[in-house]
Design a protein around this motif. Structure first.
Motif, PDB file in Angstrom:
ATOM      1  N   UNK A   1      34.941  35.518 -35.979  1.00  0.00           N
ATOM      2  CA  UNK A   1      35.197  34.089 -35.914  1.00  0.00           C
ATOM      3  C   UNK A   1      33.952  33.287 -35.594  1.00  0.00           C
ATOM      4  N   UNK A   2      34.141  32.036 -35.254  1.00  0.00           N
ATOM      5  CA  UNK A   2      33.027  31.152 -34.896  1.00  0.00           C
ATOM      6  C   UNK A   2      32.381  31.621 -33.602  1.00  0.00           C
ATOM      7  N   UNK A   3      31.056  31.506 -33.552  1.00  0.00           N
ATOM      8  CA  UNK A   3      30.395  31.767 -32.272  1.00  0.00           C
ATOM      9  C   UNK A   3      30.408  30.488 -31.434  1.00  0.00           C
ATOM     10  N   UNK A   4      30.374  30.650 -30.129  1.00  0.00           N
ATOM     11  CA  UNK A   4      30.364  29.503 -29.234  1.00  0.00           C
ATOM     12  C   UNK A   4      29.418  29.772 -28.081  1.00  0.00           C
ATOM     13  N   UNK A   5      28.879  28.705 -27.528  1.00  0.00           N
ATOM     14  CA  UNK A   5      27.913  28.852 -26.447  1.00  0.00           C
ATOM     15  C   UNK A   5      28.620  29.064 -25.121  1.00  0.00           C
ATOM     16  N   UNK A   6      28.186  30.069 -24.393  1.00  0.00           N
ATOM     17  CA  UNK A   6      28.699  30.355 -23.063  1.00  0.00           C
ATOM     18  C   UNK A   6      27.536  30.809 -22.182  1.00  0.00           C
ATOM     19  N   UNK A   7      27.199  29.980 -21.189  1.00  0.00           N
ATOM     20  CA  UNK A   7      26.133  30.315 -20.244  1.00  0.00           C
ATOM     21  C   UNK A   7      24.816  30.646 -20.949  1.00  0.00           C
ATOM     22  N   UNK A   8      24.484  29.844 -21.947  1.00  0.00           N
ATOM     23  CA  UNK A   8      23.217  30.019 -22.641  1.00  0.00           C
ATOM     24  C   UNK A   8      23.226  31.086 -23.714  1.00  0.00           C
ATOM     25  N   UNK A   9      24.365  31.724 -23.939  1.00  0.00           N
ATOM     26  CA  UNK A   9      24.476  32.751 -24.975  1.00  0.00           C
ATOM     27  C   UNK A   9      25.391  32.253 -26.088  1.00  0.00           C
ATOM     28  N   UNK A  10      25.191  32.741 -27.296  1.00  0.00           N
ATOM     29  CA  UNK A  10      26.066  32.428 -28.413  1.00  0.00           C
ATOM     30  C   UNK A  10      26.936  33.657 -28.664  1.00  0.00           C
ATOM     31  N   UNK A  11      28.195  33.567 -28.264  1.00  0.00           N
ATOM     32  CA  UNK A  11      29.088  34.712 -28.338  1.00  0.00           C
ATOM     33  C   UNK A  11      30.056  34.562 -29.509  1.00  0.00           C
ATOM     34  N   UNK A  12      30.151  35.598 -30.303  1.00  0.00           N
ATOM     35  CA  UNK A  12      30.986  35.577 -31.499  1.00  0.00           C
ATOM     36  C   UNK A  12      32.056  36.664 -31.410  1.00  0.00           C
ATOM     37  N   UNK A  13      33.334  36.301 -31.600  1.00  0.00           N
ATOM     38  CA  UNK A  13      34.391  37.316 -31.569  1.00  0.00           C
ATOM     39  C   UNK A  13      34.365  38.177 -32.827  1.00  0.00           C
ATOM     40  N   UNK A  14      34.443  39.465 -32.627  1.00  0.00           N
ATOM     41  CA  UNK A  14      34.512  40.417 -33.734  1.00  0.00           C
ATOM     42  C   UNK A  14      35.701  41.333 -33.482  1.00  0.00           C
ATOM     43  N   UNK A  15      36.511  41.558 -34.501  1.00  0.00           N
ATOM     44  CA  UNK A  15      37.663  42.450 -34.396  1.00  0.00           C
ATOM     45  C   UNK A  15      37.464  43.636 -35.332  1.00  0.00           C
ATOM     46  N   UNK A  16      37.712  44.829 -34.801  1.00  0.00           N
ATOM     47  CA  UNK A  16      37.539  46.064 -35.574  1.00  0.00           C
ATOM     48  C   UNK A  16      38.859  46.817 -35.584  1.00  0.00           C
ATOM     49  N   UNK A  17      39.355  47.109 -36.759  1.00  0.00           N
ATOM     50  CA  UNK A  17      40.575  47.900 -36.904  1.00  0.00           C
ATOM     51  C   UNK A  17      40.258  49.170 -37.674  1.00  0.00           C
ATOM     52  N   UNK A  18      40.640  50.322 -37.107  1.00  0.00           N
ATOM     53  CA  UNK A  18      40.476  51.614 -37.766  1.00  0.00           C
ATOM     54  C   UNK A  18      41.747  52.434 -37.579  1.00  0.00           C
ATOM     55  N   UNK A  19      42.013  53.316 -38.515  1.00  0.00           N
ATOM     56  CA  UNK A  19      43.159  54.193 -38.380  1.00  0.00           C
ATOM     57  C   UNK A  19      42.890  55.213 -37.280  1.00  0.00           C
ATOM     58  N   UNK A  20      43.885  55.437 -36.418  1.00  0.00           N
ATOM     59  CA  UNK A  20      43.693  56.313 -35.263  1.00  0.00           C
ATOM     60  C   UNK A  20      43.478  57.767 -35.665  1.00  0.00           C
TER      61      UNK A  20
END
Length: 216
Positions: free
Chosen positions: A173-192
């Motif tokens: 998703x979109x990255x956003x600034x948090x405490x001077x860092x640009x954090x971007x959510x990443x989701x990983x799906x794999x078969x167990x």
């Protein structure tokens, strides 16, 4: 041409887990975490390149760096396989129709080649409104989807119970600034059957490592 090798399920290093999660408890495992992309954002701005394509390249490179992320299942012959290379299926969103077009982009280890061709793929997809999904014709492609409207906290991809789909499904998703860092959510799906918590978490670790190598 799609190249792969057949994995001997009897000597496969995850044979016990594979048997359990492909026969007794068919399920997937997924995880969402935020990674710091400030360095890659800065690199993209300094080089006049697109952050999206740069991240897509790094993601593709990471998933091709380890056999665990290149696994496949041939249901016709009940064979576990490992592809030589996997490629990203990216998506172009059309504002006028609010629909997406899948874009089959070939992974090239050479960054400049990948960047040029991936960008051209996107531009071609902008000219159509067809969905055009062809999974049968693209067996060694993984799903790479950018959710550009939201910096989300979690995401879960559901597949039918018992469906042995081994290709990675990656969203970010979109990255956003948090405490001077640009954090971007990443989701990983794999078969167990072919991945556990370590292997899922390792994708994030490898992404962060590869970003550092890119900007240094």
């Amino acid at each position: 041409m799609t190249n792969y090798r057949i994995i001997d399920k009897g000597t496969y290093y995850r044979s016990g887990a594979f048997k359990h999660f492909s026969e007794d408890c068919k399920c997937s495992t997924s995880m969402t975490a935020r990674i710091d992309v400030a360095g890659l954002v800065q690199y993209s701005r300094q080089t006049g390149t697109k952050f999206y394509i740069n991240f897509l390249y790094i993601l593709s490179k990471v998933l091709n760096s380890r056999d665990d992320y290149k696994m496949g299942y041939l249901w016709q012959t009940d064979e576990l396989i490992c592809y030589d290379t996997i490629n990203p299926t990216q998506y172009v969103f059309h504002e006028d129709t609010e629909t997406c077009t899948p874009v089959y982009t070939t992974y090239y280890e050479d960054y400049e080649t990948f960047y040029r061709k991936a960008l051209a793929d996107v531009e071609r997809a902008k000219q159509t409104r067809e969905y055009g999904l062809d999974m049968a014709g693209h067996p060694n492609w993984f799903d790479a989807s950018y959710i550009s409207w939201l910096s989300y906290d979690s995401l879960n991809i559901e597949l039918p119970d018992g469906y042995l789909f081994f290709a990675p499904i990656i969203n970010w998703g979109k990255y956003r600034e948090e405490n001077g860092r640009l954090l971007m959510p990443v989701s990983v799906r794999l078969n167990h059957a072919i991945a556990d918590g370590y292997l899922v978490a390792n994708v994030f670790r490898l992404l962060e490592k590869e970003i550092q190598l890119t900007i240094n």
